[in-house]
Design a protein around this motif. Structure first.
Motif, PDB file in Angstrom:
ATOM      1  N   ARG A 157       0.848  -1.192   0.000  1.00  0.00           N
ATOM      2  CA  ARG A 157       0.000   0.000   0.000  1.00  0.00           C
ATOM      3  C   ARG A 157       0.881   1.238   0.000  1.00  0.00           C
ATOM      4  NH1 ARG A 157      -0.884   2.730   4.740  1.00  0.00           N
ATOM      5  NH2 ARG A 157      -3.014   3.202   4.182  1.00  0.00           N
ATOM      6  N   LEU A 158       0.280   2.344  -0.447  1.00  0.00           N
ATOM      7  CA  LEU A 158       0.976   3.623  -0.436  1.00  0.00           C
ATOM      8  C   LEU A 158       0.898   4.218   0.954  1.00  0.00           C
ATOM      9  CD1 LEU A 158       2.441   5.804  -2.117  1.00  0.00           C
ATOM     10  CD2 LEU A 158       0.190   6.793  -2.600  1.00  0.00           C
ATOM     11  N   GLY A 159       2.069   4.392   1.595  1.00  0.00           N
ATOM     12  CA  GLY A 159       2.081   4.917   2.952  1.00  0.00           C
ATOM     13  C   GLY A 159       1.928   6.429   2.989  1.00  0.00           C
ATOM     14  N   ARG A 160       2.752   7.139   2.224  1.00  0.00           N
ATOM     15  CA  ARG A 160       2.622   8.587   2.134  1.00  0.00           C
ATOM     16  C   ARG A 160       3.320   9.053   0.868  1.00  0.00           C
ATOM     17  NH1 ARG A 160       6.717  11.937   6.102  1.00  0.00           N
ATOM     18  NH2 ARG A 160       8.664  11.081   5.322  1.00  0.00           N
ATOM     19  N   ALA A 161       3.000  10.255   0.432  1.00  0.00           N
ATOM     20  CA  ALA A 161       3.612  10.824  -0.759  1.00  0.00           C
ATOM     21  C   ALA A 161       4.048  12.247  -0.450  1.00  0.00           C
ATOM     22  CB  ALA A 161       2.632  10.813  -1.924  1.00  0.00           C
ATOM     23  N   ILE A 162       5.210  12.624  -0.982  1.00  0.00           N
ATOM     24  CA  ILE A 162       5.747  13.969  -0.785  1.00  0.00           C
ATOM     25  C   ILE A 162       5.890  14.630  -2.150  1.00  0.00           C
ATOM     26  CG2 ILE A 162       7.668  15.344   0.091  1.00  0.00           C
ATOM     27  CD1 ILE A 162       8.288  13.117   2.027  1.00  0.00           C
ATOM     28  N   ALA A 163       5.219  15.740  -2.350  1.00  0.00           N
ATOM     29  CA  ALA A 163       5.306  16.502  -3.598  1.00  0.00           C
ATOM     30  C   ALA A 163       6.186  17.725  -3.364  1.00  0.00           C
ATOM     31  CB  ALA A 163       3.922  16.915  -4.077  1.00  0.00           C
TER      32      ALA A 163
END
Length: 230
Positions: free
Chosen positions: A87-93
């Motif tokens: 699963r995707l835990g977190r994303a940083i843009a």
């Protein structure tokens, strides 16, 4: 991203087209490597890029020892195989500026302009005119997208009566464990509806008691539905 300041006499022509005779006009032209003689400063306009960094979580599933009885007592099948999911835990843009090599310009060295110096970054992008480093705006902060965390079973040991330990079959153990789950749920309902004789004295005690009962329920259900670990 650190910046270096180049002290030269210059200014973009679009800013001071009508400055008059008091100050000399700065000459800015498109940069052509074959015609550049080294007299002047070359800068590039920026292009904005969005860089996204993603954190992927691997969740390992360990089946419960009573998984084959889950549907009988709780109406839902349990996964009896060791498995993994992602699963995707977190994303940083992150917004960054990169040089646009199709928009490079050269500024001639001239004296008498109203511009004292120009500030370029390491990539050669124009970031300021007549501004010290501390006067420049800070870079755009990273945008962090936090996704809901996986609901994992706690490491708490299920509180089971002695009959569970001496039960001779898995079927009998499942019956005892399921009965314990239903007793906990009944106790939770009595507390929430105010029908228990020993009600907690305040809100903090009520919260602590309900949390403890829910933790015990989760530990018992893990016997049927297993545990997940990141």
């Amino acid at each position: 991203m650190s910046a270096q300041t180049v002290l030269i006499k210059l200014l973009l022509p679009t800013i001071f087209l009508n400055i008059g005779a008091v100050k000399a006009q700065t000459n800015v032209a498109s940069y052509e490597p074959v015609r550049y003689n080294g007299e002047g400063i070359v800068y590039a306009l920026p292009q904005t890029r969005i860089v996204v960094r993603a954190q992927i979580e691997r969740i390992n599933h360990q089946p419960g020892e009573l998984y084959s009885y889950a549907k009988r007592y709780f109406g839902q099948e349990a996964n009896g195989e060791v498995s993994s999911r992602y699963r995707l835990g977190r994303a940083i843009a992150q917004s960054i500026g990169i040089p646009d090599f199709d928009n490079e310009y050269i500024v001639d060295f001239r004296s008498g302009t109203v511009a004292d110096f120009i500030t370029l970054n390491r990539r050669g992008i124009l970031v300021g005119i007549n501004a010290d480093r501390q006067d420049l705006p800070p870079p755009c902060p990273d945008t962090i997208f936090h996704l809901p965390t996986a609901q994992l079973a706690s490491d708490r040991t299920a509180a089971l009566p002695q009959e569970y330990m001496v039960a001779g079959t898995k079927a009998k153990q499942a019956e005892i464990a399921a009965a314990q789950v239903f007793r906990i749920r009944e106790s939770l309902m009595d507390i929430l509806t105010g029908q228990t004789e020993n009600m907690p004295k305040d809100g903090a005690a009520l919260q602590l008691m309900t949390q403890e009962l829910k933790a015990q329920e989760a530990a018992l259900l893990a016997l049927f539905y297993g545990k997940e670990e990141i």
